[in-house]
Motif scaffolding. Structure first.
Motif: not given
Length: 645
Positions: A444-454, A544-548, A500-502
């Motif tokens: 959930a933390e990873l998804r939250a961080l990714l949602s801030q990026m997009n 790997i995690p997306p958008m790195l 996706n987380l990965e």
């Protein structure tokens, strides 16, 4: 515990009897009518029941009941009748009734483990436990079956037991055990000149060697097994295995050769479900080979052939493999819409498989809990009865009193030990649940961080596009059209990846290339870029995690290369470093002062990306390097990711 392919054990269970059963039911019924002895009647009933188990399950139950009623109070006849009824209900999925009939065998034999008929009990019990996912219990029963079959020198049940033990080792991925059991089968089969068992054991050893990465030993075992094959179906299975062996060893030409030989055999065997499954394996294997050889149209052709074989009878894992092959082939043929559609179906199937496995785990835990409750209740009643008996013995001699007290103390210790073990098991289950919750929290933390990026990324691009058009910086309609088209494709990719987380490294690289192409259009080619990927990295399966990479690439372009003035160079390198992937984003721009860098969108994005990398390592209980170096010759961002599949 995840159990795959366990349905195949049903076929092993059905082959318990070495009986020559005619496929003509009228002949079988005539044999039953004309049977003169109980032994011939038993054989006739068994043949009829086995026939109906394949063709009419309701009739198999009816004849199973008639078989039981026809038997006198004879131990052998009744045990065979109970065995057939257990098989009948096993075949229709009624495992509780199947257990009941199987236990009746042990009851009428009075639990005499030395009676040869007990082999039927141990073997069928192992079938039931394995089918229900109780691997440890099933392994115990089949080990007992092997031990007592060796005691009675019953090679038929010895081979059956070894086959089961090899299968359990395969489920548990204990490949050395698989090879050991099949080596035993091979030695026994050679002494009996049993070509079918020789060929099967060699093939099983070959598949184990393939999984271990010993491709030379796998090839040798499978080629030798061909000497003992007799049917087109056997050849298809073996050629498919050889194809997979050479595919895994990157010898694509040889893999294609054997996959095509397998398909040639399927012309005479493709109507059977087992062969149909191996035909689809050949198709997906050929698709992978041709895609690796960059013959993408041929890869797509075989992926589509595999899709034609998908039906309700195909397992979820096989369907996932088909749509994974199809998605990859469509993508390599630049049809991203169809690739996305196939990938969406694949993800739906994965979710269904995950839900099914979790449901099975819950059912197994419930069965385990009920079993423990029954054991504790039995122990409690036994303890109370013994206590009453001890009270009646108090008037007897001192020696008897001391013995009785010792028994009570021993039983109390056993009861406490049982309670301790139960509490220990409950704590283990609780720890597993906590671990699952922790994993879900990290996800959930990873998804939250990714949602801030997009939103930041998409908003930034839209603002730049609006500014460029309003200021007249983009006048050429073709350039504007290309810009909007590429931006639309990139936005769709980002939205897809955000679920996706990965994602695979190749998917990340596709999105990164599209982003860099957009930046080149946006800056009128004021910089160049180059990508280098270590050939040892499997970019299609490593994840790997997306958008790195995008936030670091954006920083390099706008804070390093654009202020430089002349044409700059952005270099991105991805290399294998042991069990980690080493990533480098380097520019030859003006460099930045890391100590006086102001907080803004780009530093915010860098911080978020760094946190995502740290969370990814946390899942694998490790730490990866993250470093930013900047000077007069430019800036380099270095970080490491765990190698994931």
């Amino acid at each position: 515990m995840r159990i795959t392919g366990i349905i195949g054990l049903c076929l092993i269970g059905l082959s318990i009897f070495a009986i020559d059963c005619s496929s003509d039911i009228s002949v079988l019924k005539l044999n039953l009518t004309e049977a003169q002895t109980n032994e011939s009647k038993i054989d006739a009933f068994q043949c009829i029941i086995l026939h109906y188990m394949r063709h009419n399950k309701d009739s198999s139950i009816i004849y199973g009941d008639e078989f039981l009623k026809s038997q006198p109070a004879d131990t052998e006849g009744l045990s065979k009748a109970y065995k057939m009824l257990s098989l009948v209900h096993f075949n229709i999925g009624d495992f509780q009734t199947s257990h009941s009939y199987c236990d009746s065998i042990k009851i009428i034999l009075e639990g005499d483990s030395l009676d040869p008929l007990m082999l039927q009990y141990y073997f069928q019990k192992s079938n039931l436990c394995l089918r229900e996912g109780r691997i440890d219990e099933g392994h115990r029963y089949i080990s007992d079956c092997k031990r007592f079959s060796e005691l009675h020198s019953d090679t038929f049940y010895i081979l059956k037991s070894l086959n089961h033990l090899g299968y359990v080792a395969t489920v548990l991925n204990n490949l050395e055990e698989v090879i050991k059991y099949n080596q035993e089968i091979y030695e026994i089969a050679r002494s009996q000149n049993n070509s079918q068992q020789i060929g099967r054991s060699l093939y099983n050893m070959g598949t184990a060697y393939t999984k271990l990465g010993d491709f030379e030993a796998a090839e040798k075992a499978m080629l030798e097994s061909l000497r003992y094959k007799s049917s087109a179906s056997d050849y298809l299975i073996t050629f498919s295995g050889l194809g997979k062996n050479f595919l895994n060893s990157k010898n694509f030409e040889k893999a294609i050769h054997y996959y095509e030989k397998g398909l040639h055999c399927s012309d005479t065997a493709k109507m059977m479900h087992t062969n149909k499954r191996n035909v689809f394996k050949c198709y997906t294997g050929l698709a992978k080979c041709y895609n690796e050889l960059r013959e993408y149209s041929k890869g797509l052709e075989y992926s589509l052939m595999a899709k034609e074989l998908v039906d309700e009878g195909m397992s979820l894992r096989d369907k996932i493999a088909v749509y994974e092959s199809l998605s990859n082939s469509w993508r390599l043929n630049n049809n991203y819409e169809k690739a996305w559609h196939a990938q969406k179906i694949q993800q739906t199937l994965k979710d269904s498989l995950w839900n099914k496995e979790k449901t099975d785990e819950v059912l197994q835990l419930e069965q385990l809990y009920e079993s423990k409750e029954q054991e504790l209740e039995i122990e409690k009643l036994s303890s109370e009865n013994l206590h009453k008996e001890n009270e009646l013995q108090r008037s007897k001699t001192r020696n008897i009193l001391w013995v009785s007290s010792a028994i009570i103390l021993l039983l109390g210790a056993l009861l406490l030990f049982g309670m301790f073990k139960q509490k220990q098991k409950a704590n283990e289950i609780l720890e597993e649940k906590n671990e699952i919750i922790s994993t879900q929290k990290e996800s959930a933390e990873l998804r939250a961080l990714l949602s801030q990026m997009n939103p930041h990324f998409i908003s930034n691009f839209l603002n730049t596009l609006h500014h460029s058009i309003s200021k007249g910086e983009i006048k050429d309609e073709k350039v504007l059209s290309a810009y909007i088209s590429k931006f639309g494709r990139l936005s769709r990719m980002i939205l897809e990846h955000s679920n996706n987380l990965e994602i695979t490294i190749q998917e990340e690289l596709d999105a990164l290339k599209l982003y860099l192409d957009l930046e080149q259009l946006r800056t009128n080619n004021k910089f160049q870029y180059q990508l280098h990927i270590d050939p040892l990295i499997d970019v299609y399966n490593s994840t790997i995690p997306p958008m790195l990479f995008q936030p670091f690439a954006e920083n390099a372009i706008w804070h390093g290369l654009m202020p430089k003035g002349d044409t700059g160079l952005l270099s991105i390198d991805i290399n294998l470093n042991g069990e980690a992937i080493k990533c480098s984003i380097k520019d030859n721009g003006v460099g930045v002062d890391l100590n006086n860098q102001k907080e803004g969108h780009n530093s915010h994005a860098t911080r978020i990306t760094k946190e995502r990398i740290e969370l990814t390592w946390k899942k694998y209980e490790g730490n990866g390097r993250f470093q930013i170096n900047s000077g007069n010759e430019g800036t380099e961002v270095l970080f490491e990711l765990p190698l994931m599949f």
